[in-house]
Write a protein that holds these residues in place. Structure first.
Motif, PDB file in Angstrom:
ATOM      1  N   ASP A  99      21.330  20.779 -22.809  1.00  0.00           N
ATOM      2  CA  ASP A  99      20.671  19.778 -21.971  1.00  0.00           C
ATOM      3  C   ASP A  99      21.201  19.810 -20.544  1.00  0.00           C
ATOM      4  OD1 ASP A  99      19.139  18.993 -24.137  1.00  0.00           O
ATOM      5  OD2 ASP A  99      20.200  17.098 -24.454  1.00  0.00           O
ATOM      6  N   GLY A 100      22.493  20.096 -20.380  1.00  0.00           N
ATOM      7  CA  GLY A 100      23.071  20.191 -19.038  1.00  0.00           C
ATOM      8  C   GLY A 100      22.501  21.356 -18.244  1.00  0.00           C
ATOM      9  N   VAL A 101      22.253  22.475 -18.921  1.00  0.00           N
ATOM     10  CA  VAL A 101      21.589  23.609 -18.256  1.00  0.00           C
ATOM     11  C   VAL A 101      20.202  23.170 -17.791  1.00  0.00           C
ATOM     12  CG1 VAL A 101      20.583  25.907 -18.614  1.00  0.00           C
ATOM     13  CG2 VAL A 101      22.906  25.417 -19.424  1.00  0.00           C
ATOM     14  N   ASN A 102      19.496  22.457 -18.655  1.00  0.00           N
ATOM     15  CA  ASN A 102      18.173  21.960 -18.270  1.00  0.00           C
ATOM     16  C   ASN A 102      18.254  21.004 -17.087  1.00  0.00           C
ATOM     17  OD1 ASN A 102      16.517  23.290 -20.128  1.00  0.00           O
ATOM     18  ND2 ASN A 102      16.988  21.804 -21.710  1.00  0.00           N
ATOM     19  N   ASP A 103      19.226  20.090 -17.108  1.00  0.00           N
ATOM     20  CA  ASP A 103      19.377  19.151 -15.992  1.00  0.00           C
ATOM     21  C   ASP A 103      19.539  19.903 -14.678  1.00  0.00           C
ATOM     22  OD1 ASP A 103      19.361  17.092 -17.894  1.00  0.00           O
ATOM     23  OD2 ASP A 103      21.540  16.773 -17.799  1.00  0.00           O
ATOM     24  N   ALA A 104      20.436  20.894 -14.674  1.00  0.00           N
ATOM     25  CA  ALA A 104      20.698  21.658 -13.453  1.00  0.00           C
ATOM     26  C   ALA A 104      19.475  22.480 -13.041  1.00  0.00           C
ATOM     27  CB  ALA A 104      21.916  22.562 -13.654  1.00  0.00           C
ATOM     28  N   ALA A 105      18.829  23.110 -14.009  1.00  0.00           N
ATOM     29  CA  ALA A 105      17.648  23.931 -13.702  1.00  0.00           C
ATOM     30  C   ALA A 105      16.515  23.081 -13.140  1.00  0.00           C
ATOM     31  CB  ALA A 105      17.189  24.682 -14.949  1.00  0.00           C
ATOM     32  N   LEU A 106      16.336  21.883 -13.688  1.00  0.00           N
ATOM     33  CA  LEU A 106      15.289  20.996 -13.165  1.00  0.00           C
ATOM     34  C   LEU A 106      15.586  20.558 -11.735  1.00  0.00           C
ATOM     35  CD1 LEU A 106      14.573  18.930 -16.357  1.00  0.00           C
ATOM     36  CD2 LEU A 106      12.865  20.178 -15.052  1.00  0.00           C
ATOM     37  N   LEU A 107      16.844  20.290 -11.429  1.00  0.00           N
ATOM     38  CA  LEU A 107      17.185  19.913 -10.053  1.00  0.00           C
ATOM     39  C   LEU A 107      16.926  21.065  -9.085  1.00  0.00           C
ATOM     40  CD1 LEU A 107      20.394  17.800 -10.698  1.00  0.00           C
ATOM     41  CD2 LEU A 107      18.170  16.976  -9.875  1.00  0.00           C
ATOM     42  N   ILE A 108      17.227  22.281  -9.504  1.00  0.00           N
ATOM     43  CA  ILE A 108      16.906  23.444  -8.660  1.00  0.00           C
ATOM     44  C   ILE A 108      15.398  23.565  -8.497  1.00  0.00           C
ATOM     45  CG2 ILE A 108      16.942  25.968  -8.526  1.00  0.00           C
ATOM     46  CD1 ILE A 108      19.695  25.862  -9.923  1.00  0.00           C
ATOM     47  N   ARG A 109      14.689  23.399  -9.589  1.00  0.00           N
ATOM     48  CA  ARG A 109      13.218  23.499  -9.541  1.00  0.00           C
ATOM     49  C   ARG A 109      12.634  22.466  -8.579  1.00  0.00           C
ATOM     50  NH1 ARG A 109       8.460  26.104  -9.910  1.00  0.00           N
ATOM     51  NH2 ARG A 109       6.872  24.806 -10.827  1.00  0.00           N
ATOM     52  N   TYR A 110      13.103  21.222  -8.662  1.00  0.00           N
ATOM     53  CA  TYR A 110      12.613  20.185  -7.755  1.00  0.00           C
ATOM     54  C   TYR A 110      12.925  20.546  -6.305  1.00  0.00           C
ATOM     55  CZ  TYR A 110      12.089  17.167 -11.875  1.00  0.00           C
ATOM     56  OH  TYR A 110      11.738  16.638 -13.088  1.00  0.00           O
ATOM     57  N   GLU A 111      14.133  21.031  -6.069  1.00  0.00           N
ATOM     58  CA  GLU A 111      14.552  21.369  -4.706  1.00  0.00           C
ATOM     59  C   GLU A 111      13.709  22.504  -4.128  1.00  0.00           C
ATOM     60  OE1 GLU A 111      16.799  20.561  -1.383  1.00  0.00           O
ATOM     61  OE2 GLU A 111      16.969  19.482  -3.272  1.00  0.00           O
ATOM     62  N   THR A 112      13.380  23.494  -4.960  1.00  0.00           N
ATOM     63  CA  THR A 112      12.675  24.671  -4.445  1.00  0.00           C
ATOM     64  C   THR A 112      11.156  24.569  -4.540  1.00  0.00           C
ATOM     65  OG1 THR A 112      12.901  25.790  -6.589  1.00  0.00           O
ATOM     66  CG2 THR A 112      14.615  26.214  -4.932  1.00  0.00           C
ATOM     67  N   ALA A 113      10.658  23.749  -5.450  1.00  0.00           N
ATOM     68  CA  ALA A 113       9.207  23.689  -5.650  1.00  0.00           C
ATOM     69  C   ALA A 113       8.550  22.493  -4.987  1.00  0.00           C
ATOM     70  CB  ALA A 113       8.877  23.688  -7.138  1.00  0.00           C
ATOM     71  N   THR A 114       9.298  21.428  -4.747  1.00  0.00           N
ATOM     72  CA  THR A 114       8.656  20.231  -4.204  1.00  0.00           C
ATOM     73  C   THR A 114       9.072  19.906  -2.767  1.00  0.00           C
ATOM     74  OG1 THR A 114      10.332  18.732  -5.111  1.00  0.00           O
ATOM     75  CG2 THR A 114       8.437  19.215  -6.507  1.00  0.00           C
ATOM     76  N   ARG A 115      10.212  20.400  -2.354  1.00  0.00           N
ATOM     77  CA  ARG A 115      10.630  20.130  -0.966  1.00  0.00           C
ATOM     78  C   ARG A 115      10.079  21.190  -0.023  1.00  0.00           C
ATOM     79  NH1 ARG A 115      14.649  16.245  -0.452  1.00  0.00           N
ATOM     80  NH2 ARG A 115      16.004  16.044  -2.244  1.00  0.00           N
ATOM     81  N   PRO A 117      10.318  23.889   2.764  1.00  0.00           N
ATOM     82  CA  PRO A 117      11.426  24.840   2.965  1.00  0.00           C
ATOM     83  C   PRO A 117      12.478  24.367   3.956  1.00  0.00           C
ATOM     84  CG  PRO A 117       9.359  26.028   2.847  1.00  0.00           C
ATOM     85  CD  PRO A 117       9.007  24.560   2.846  1.00  0.00           C
ATOM     86  N   GLU A 118      12.069  23.732   5.025  1.00  0.00           N
ATOM     87  CA  GLU A 118      13.049  23.310   6.033  1.00  0.00           C
ATOM     88  C   GLU A 118      13.939  22.153   5.570  1.00  0.00           C
ATOM     89  OE1 GLU A 118       9.174  21.102   7.022  1.00  0.00           O
ATOM     90  OE2 GLU A 118       9.739  23.121   6.349  1.00  0.00           O
ATOM     91  N   LEU A 119      13.553  21.505   4.479  1.00  0.00           N
ATOM     92  CA  LEU A 119      14.347  20.391   3.953  1.00  0.00           C
ATOM     93  C   LEU A 119      15.200  20.770   2.743  1.00  0.00           C
ATOM     94  CD1 LEU A 119      11.701  17.516   4.169  1.00  0.00           C
ATOM     95  CD2 LEU A 119      13.542  18.058   5.776  1.00  0.00           C
ATOM     96  N   ARG A 120      15.067  21.969   2.267  1.00  0.00           N
ATOM     97  CA  ARG A 120      15.825  22.387   1.085  1.00  0.00           C
ATOM     98  C   ARG A 120      17.318  22.444   1.400  1.00  0.00           C
ATOM     99  NH1 ARG A 120      11.503  26.966  -0.493  1.00  0.00           N
ATOM    100  NH2 ARG A 120       9.898  25.496  -1.155  1.00  0.00           N
ATOM    101  N   ASP A 121      18.098  22.050   0.414  1.00  0.00           N
ATOM    102  CA  ASP A 121      19.556  21.991   0.553  1.00  0.00           C
ATOM    103  C   ASP A 121      20.175  23.110  -0.287  1.00  0.00           C
ATOM    104  OD1 ASP A 121      22.260  21.417   0.469  1.00  0.00           O
ATOM    105  OD2 ASP A 121      21.971  19.252   0.254  1.00  0.00           O
ATOM    106  N   GLN A 122      20.553  24.198   0.369  1.00  0.00           N
ATOM    107  CA  GLN A 122      21.097  25.349  -0.353  1.00  0.00           C
ATOM    108  C   GLN A 122      22.408  25.014  -1.044  1.00  0.00           C
ATOM    109  OE1 GLN A 122      19.349  28.271  -0.824  1.00  0.00           O
ATOM    110  NE2 GLN A 122      20.948  28.595  -2.364  1.00  0.00           N
ATOM    111  N   ASP A 123      23.207  24.144  -0.446  1.00  0.00           N
ATOM    112  CA  ASP A 123      24.464  23.750  -1.104  1.00  0.00           C
ATOM    113  C   ASP A 123      24.182  23.038  -2.431  1.00  0.00           C
ATOM    114  OD1 ASP A 123      26.012  24.816   0.928  1.00  0.00           O
ATOM    115  OD2 ASP A 123      26.217  22.906   1.989  1.00  0.00           O
ATOM    116  N   ALA A 124      23.169  22.197  -2.456  1.00  0.00           N
ATOM    117  CA  ALA A 124      22.800  21.501  -3.689  1.00  0.00           C
ATOM    118  C   ALA A 124      22.297  22.499  -4.735  1.00  0.00           C
ATOM    119  CB  ALA A 124      21.740  20.444  -3.420  1.00  0.00           C
ATOM    120  N   ILE A 125      21.509  23.462  -4.301  1.00  0.00           N
ATOM    121  CA  ILE A 125      21.017  24.496  -5.206  1.00  0.00           C
ATOM    122  C   ILE A 125      22.191  25.296  -5.775  1.00  0.00           C
ATOM    123  CG2 ILE A 125      19.693  26.654  -5.323  1.00  0.00           C
ATOM    124  CD1 ILE A 125      17.802  25.379  -3.193  1.00  0.00           C
ATOM    125  N   ASP A 126      23.117  25.689  -4.911  1.00  0.00           N
ATOM    126  CA  ASP A 126      24.276  26.477  -5.353  1.00  0.00           C
ATOM    127  C   ASP A 126      25.150  25.688  -6.325  1.00  0.00           C
ATOM    128  OD1 ASP A 126      23.366  28.511  -3.701  1.00  0.00           O
ATOM    129  OD2 ASP A 126      24.821  28.097  -2.105  1.00  0.00           O
TER     130      ASP A 126
END
Length: 196
Positions: A99-115, A117-126
């Motif tokens: 479930d933790g892998v899913n939590d992290a993957a979903l946060l990456i997905r939200y960051e890259t698919a819904t934001r 590009p100029e608002l994406r936070d690479q540190d959060a993704i990393d």
């Protein structure tokens, strides 16, 4: 009849659908799609958090969070997926890892698919990718073993979500885990049947 509010792409809902099948409860559950973004969807009355999955019981009350739903279904199904001691907490820890892998993957997905590009936070993704990488390293070193349980289902659904949203990029560095997932899919036909 119980009602499972879900989305086909949700790894958490997939976990519940697989668990229900393995527990012999699938015939007692109606599967109904939900929109987490539509304020008029009844999901928000069933789960005030507006999240899926939610399991509406026959009395109209609802359970939410896949771990709670899995525990409830396992109780109804005779305790086949969440063992009593010994082993209970190993299984629950494995579920938390998946479930933790899913939590992290979903946060990456939200960051890259819904934001934008100029608002994406690479540190959060990393930060989230680091969680996934560490979890996969642990699983690669010691793939799940033993009878199918809720922990294995959670891990399989997490890997399936990584395949769905991130083109299976994890597979190249984790051959033992990829082989384990193939074996899991062979043993558990519901895994393929619930694929988005």
């Amino acid at each position: 009849m119980m009602i499972l509010r879900y989305s086909a792409a949700s790894p958490y809902a997939r976990k519940i659908r697989i668990a229900a099948e393995l527990l012999g409860l699938a015939g007692r559950i109606e599967i109904v799609a939900a929109s987490t973004t539509d304020p008029n969807d009844t999901l928000r009355r069933q789960n005030p958090l507006g999240k899926i999955p939610a399991l509406v019981l026959e009395d109209g009350s609802a359970l939410y969070d896949s771990r709670v739903i899995a525990d409830y279904l396992d109780h109804l199904g005779g305790g086949k997926l969440i063992p009593a001691a010994p082993g209970r907490f190993d299984v629950l820890r494995l579920q938390a890892l998946g479930d933790g892998v899913n939590d992290a993957a979903l946060l990456i997905r939200y960051e890259t698919a819904t934001r934008r590009p100029e608002l994406r936070d690479q540190d959060a993704i990393d930060l989230q990718q680091g969680k996934i990488d560490r979890a996969l390293a642990v699983l690669e070193a010691s793939p799940p073993a033993g009878p199918v349980d809720i922990g294995q289902i959670a891990v399989a659904c997490a890997l399936g979500y990584l395949d769905l949203r991130f083109e299976g990029a994890w597979r190249g560095k984790h051959p033992r885990l990829a082989a384990w997932l193939q074996d899991f899919a062979t043993k558990v036909p519901a895994f393929e049947a619930t694929k988005a």
